[in-house]
Design a protein around this motif. Structure first.
Motif, PDB file in Angstrom:
ATOM      1  N   VAL A 147      35.640  36.393  49.030  1.00 38.93           N
ATOM      2  CA  VAL A 147      35.885  37.542  48.168  1.00 38.93           C
ATOM      3  C   VAL A 147      34.558  38.162  47.756  1.00 38.93           C
ATOM      4  O   VAL A 147      33.598  37.441  47.440  1.00 38.93           O
ATOM      5  N   GLY A 148      34.472  39.493  47.777  1.00 37.69           N
ATOM      6  CA  GLY A 148      33.259  40.200  47.377  1.00 37.69           C
ATOM      7  C   GLY A 148      33.554  41.267  46.344  1.00 37.69           C
ATOM      8  O   GLY A 148      34.627  41.895  46.373  1.00 37.69           O
ATOM      9  N   SER A 149      32.636  41.479  45.419  1.00 33.91           N
ATOM     10  CA  SER A 149      32.811  42.487  44.377  1.00 33.91           C
ATOM     11  C   SER A 149      31.443  42.974  43.933  1.00 33.91           C
ATOM     12  O   SER A 149      30.437  42.278  44.135  1.00 33.91           O
ATOM     13  N   VAL A 150      31.393  44.153  43.314  1.00 34.73           N
ATOM     14  CA  VAL A 150      30.113  44.790  42.970  1.00 34.73           C
ATOM     15  C   VAL A 150      30.210  45.447  41.598  1.00 34.73           C
ATOM     16  O   VAL A 150      31.233  46.052  41.259  1.00 34.73           O
ATOM     17  N   PHE A 151      29.133  45.342  40.810  1.00 35.50           N
ATOM     18  CA  PHE A 151      29.005  46.100  39.563  1.00 35.50           C
ATOM     19  C   PHE A 151      27.613  46.717  39.527  1.00 35.50           C
ATOM     20  O   PHE A 151      26.719  46.310  40.280  1.00 35.50           O
ATOM     21  N   THR A 152      27.419  47.711  38.660  1.00 34.09           N
ATOM     22  CA  THR A 152      26.175  48.476  38.742  1.00 34.09           C
ATOM     23  C   THR A 152      25.772  49.061  37.392  1.00 34.09           C
ATOM     24  O   THR A 152      26.455  48.869  36.374  1.00 34.09           O
ATOM     25  N   SER A 153      24.662  49.783  37.382  1.00 38.10           N
ATOM     26  CA  SER A 153      24.221  50.559  36.223  1.00 38.10           C
ATOM     27  C   SER A 153      23.535  51.821  36.717  1.00 38.10           C
ATOM     28  O   SER A 153      22.985  51.848  37.823  1.00 38.10           O
ATOM     29  N   THR A 154      23.575  52.851  35.880  1.00 30.77           N
ATOM     30  CA  THR A 154      22.886  54.098  36.183  1.00 30.77           C
ATOM     31  C   THR A 154      22.183  54.597  34.927  1.00 30.77           C
ATOM     32  O   THR A 154      22.496  54.164  33.817  1.00 30.77           O
ATOM     33  N   ALA A 155      21.265  55.522  35.106  1.00 26.75           N
ATOM     34  CA  ALA A 155      20.578  56.098  33.952  1.00 26.75           C
ATOM     35  C   ALA A 155      21.458  57.112  33.235  1.00 26.75           C
ATOM     36  O   ALA A 155      21.403  57.239  32.011  1.00 26.75           O
ATOM     37  N   THR A 156      22.284  57.821  34.009  1.00 27.59           N
ATOM     38  CA  THR A 156      23.102  58.885  33.434  1.00 27.59           C
ATOM     39  C   THR A 156      24.572  58.682  33.781  1.00 27.59           C
ATOM     40  O   THR A 156      24.925  57.863  34.630  1.00 27.59           O
ATOM     41  N   GLN A 157      25.419  59.454  33.142  1.00 27.77           N
ATOM     42  CA  GLN A 157      26.861  59.294  33.305  1.00 27.77           C
ATOM     43  C   GLN A 157      27.306  59.532  34.745  1.00 27.77           C
ATOM     44  O   GLN A 157      28.256  58.904  35.217  1.00 27.77           O
ATOM     45  N   HIS A 158      26.639  60.453  35.415  1.00 27.58           N
ATOM     46  CA  HIS A 158      27.011  60.775  36.792  1.00 27.58           C
ATOM     47  C   HIS A 158      25.858  60.462  37.744  1.00 27.58           C
ATOM     48  O   HIS A 158      25.598  61.202  38.687  1.00 27.58           O
ATOM     49  N   GLY A 159      25.198  59.333  37.517  1.00 27.81           N
ATOM     50  CA  GLY A 159      23.987  59.003  38.260  1.00 27.81           C
ATOM     51  C   GLY A 159      24.194  58.196  39.520  1.00 27.81           C
ATOM     52  O   GLY A 159      23.229  57.666  40.064  1.00 27.81           O
ATOM     53  N   GLY A 160      25.441  58.070  39.983  1.00 28.80           N
ATOM     54  CA  GLY A 160      25.668  57.379  41.242  1.00 28.80           C
ATOM     55  C   GLY A 160      26.381  56.043  41.130  1.00 28.80           C
ATOM     56  O   GLY A 160      26.287  55.213  42.033  1.00 28.80           O
ATOM     57  N   GLN A 161      27.098  55.838  40.021  1.00 26.39           N
ATOM     58  CA  GLN A 161      27.803  54.564  39.865  1.00 26.39           C
ATOM     59  C   GLN A 161      28.764  54.295  41.023  1.00 26.39           C
ATOM     60  O   GLN A 161      28.754  53.221  41.621  1.00 26.39           O
ATOM     61  N   GLU A 162      29.601  55.265  41.328  1.00 24.09           N
ATOM     62  CA  GLU A 162      30.614  55.056  42.363  1.00 24.09           C
ATOM     63  C   GLU A 162      29.987  54.951  43.748  1.00 24.09           C
ATOM     64  O   GLU A 162      30.362  54.090  44.556  1.00 24.09           O
ATOM     65  N   SER A 163      29.011  55.808  44.040  1.00 20.16           N
ATOM     66  CA  SER A 163      28.403  55.773  45.377  1.00 20.16           C
ATOM     67  C   SER A 163      27.616  54.480  45.587  1.00 20.16           C
ATOM     68  O   SER A 163      27.576  53.950  46.710  1.00 20.16           O
ATOM     69  N   THR A 164      27.010  53.953  44.538  1.00 21.00           N
ATOM     70  CA  THR A 164      26.271  52.699  44.668  1.00 21.00           C
ATOM     71  C   THR A 164      27.212  51.552  45.002  1.00 21.00           C
ATOM     72  O   THR A 164      26.947  50.756  45.912  1.00 21.00           O
ATOM     73  N   VAL A 165      28.323  51.452  44.291  1.00 17.00           N
ATOM     74  CA  VAL A 165      29.288  50.389  44.571  1.00 17.00           C
ATOM     75  C   VAL A 165      29.890  50.567  45.960  1.00 17.00           C
ATOM     76  O   VAL A 165      29.965  49.611  46.744  1.00 17.00           O
ATOM     77  N   LEU A 166      30.298  51.788  46.280  1.00 13.84           N
ATOM     78  CA  LEU A 166      30.954  52.024  47.573  1.00 13.84           C
ATOM     79  C   LEU A 166      29.999  51.790  48.740  1.00 13.84           C
ATOM     80  O   LEU A 166      30.398  51.246  49.776  1.00 13.84           O
ATOM     81  N   SER A 167      28.746  52.186  48.607  1.00 17.80           N
ATOM     82  CA  SER A 167      27.798  51.975  49.702  1.00 17.80           C
ATOM     83  C   SER A 167      27.467  50.494  49.857  1.00 17.80           C
ATOM     84  O   SER A 167      27.215  50.023  50.972  1.00 17.80           O
ATOM     85  N   THR A 168      27.493  49.747  48.761  1.00 18.58           N
ATOM     86  CA  THR A 168      27.303  48.302  48.857  1.00 18.58           C
ATOM     87  C   THR A 168      28.507  47.645  49.524  1.00 18.58           C
ATOM     88  O   THR A 168      28.363  46.669  50.275  1.00 18.58           O
ATOM     89  N   HIS A 169      29.692  48.194  49.284  1.00 19.57           N
ATOM     90  CA  HIS A 169      30.897  47.685  49.942  1.00 19.57           C
ATOM     91  C   HIS A 169      30.752  47.691  51.464  1.00 19.57           C
ATOM     92  O   HIS A 169      31.291  46.808  52.144  1.00 19.57           O
ATOM     93  N   ILE A 170      30.044  48.664  52.001  1.00 21.60           N
ATOM     94  CA  ILE A 170      29.899  48.768  53.458  1.00 21.60           C
ATOM     95  C   ILE A 170      29.257  47.499  54.010  1.00 21.60           C
ATOM     96  O   ILE A 170      29.723  46.927  55.007  1.00 21.60           O
ATOM     97  N   THR A 171      28.191  47.044  53.365  1.00 24.50           N
ATOM     98  CA  THR A 171      27.538  45.813  53.807  1.00 24.50           C
ATOM     99  C   THR A 171      28.492  44.624  53.703  1.00 24.50           C
ATOM    100  O   THR A 171      28.558  43.787  54.610  1.00 24.50           O
ATOM    101  N   LEU A 172      29.229  44.540  52.614  1.00 25.21           N
ATOM    102  CA  LEU A 172      30.145  43.413  52.418  1.00 25.21           C
ATOM    103  C   LEU A 172      31.260  43.434  53.458  1.00 25.21           C
ATOM    104  O   LEU A 172      31.681  42.369  53.947  1.00 25.21           O
TER     105      LEU A 172
END
Length: 207
Positions: free
Chosen positions: A111-136
């Motif tokens: 099982v794999g899962s991802v969490f993240t942080s950004t500087a701003t509200q729309h700073g790439g939270q979703e894209s960071t998690v989704l792009s990490t999903h590709i590797t997993l």
């Protein structure tokens, strides 16, 4: 049932989230949870000038993650700050060393899962998690996110991170904002949710 929470944190935001994720995972009966940090790549003198060196002392005791130990886990939960909408270089470097595991299929079915942080509200939270999903996905992991049964992510009365892809926090442009109680609550939920699903999978394979 073994869970590894593997993170990179420069100023402590992701470390706080990682500990909350681990706390949630430990609440599931039979879960053996370890927290690990990936190696730093930034030179010490640069970290010192930015204040990151001092901030990292708070979690310097956390053991360094080892690629060869990943197959020991039943679930792998990765925490990474965003860097221009992607995972940070430190996490990328760590995952790029898993080619040998990929060749052997060592992580398939975990099982794999991802969490993240950004500087701003729309700073790439979703894209960071989704792009990490590709590797997993390339490693054959079974992805688990943060379902809408965790209703804190739907609150509108304050700014907060998090999405159905994974828990997140907003650090602020100067890094002064630490994870809120709502964000830590979502991180705990994610850890527990991953551990519950992992436990069910392990029981099914054993039975």
């Amino acid at each position: 049932m073994k869970v590894q929470v593997i993170f990179y944190s420069m100023y402590g935001h992701i470390h706080c989230m990682a500990e909350a994720v681990a706390e949630g995972a430990r609440s599931v009966a039979g879960a053996e949870v370890g927290v690990f940090r990936v190696p730093e790549l930034v030179p010490d003198e640069v970290l010192e000038k930015s204040g990151a060196k001092a901030a990292q002392q708070a979690f310097a005791h956390v053991p360094i993650a080892k690629v060869e130990h990943l197959p020991d886990a039943d679930a792998l939960i990765f925490g990474t700050p965003t860097r221009f909408g992607n995972m940070c270089a430190q996490m990328r470097n760590f995952l790029d060393q898993t080619g040998g595991l990929w060749l052997k299929g060592s992580l398939v079915g975990k099982v794999g899962s991802v969490f993240t942080s950004t500087a701003t509200q729309h700073g790439g939270q979703e894209s960071t998690v989704l792009s990490t999903h590709i590797t997993l996905l390339h490693q054959g992991l079974i992805l688990v996110g943060l379902p809408y049964s965790e209703q804190r992510q739907m609150q509108m009365d304050q700014i907060l991170g998090g999405s159905p892809y994974g828990a997140a926090t907003i650090a602020g442009g100067d890094g002064s904002r630490m994870p809120s109680e709502l964000e830590l609550g979502m991180a705990k939920f994610q850890g527990r949710h991953v551990a519950e699903i992992t436990a069910a999978l392990v029981r099914g394979r054993q039975g």
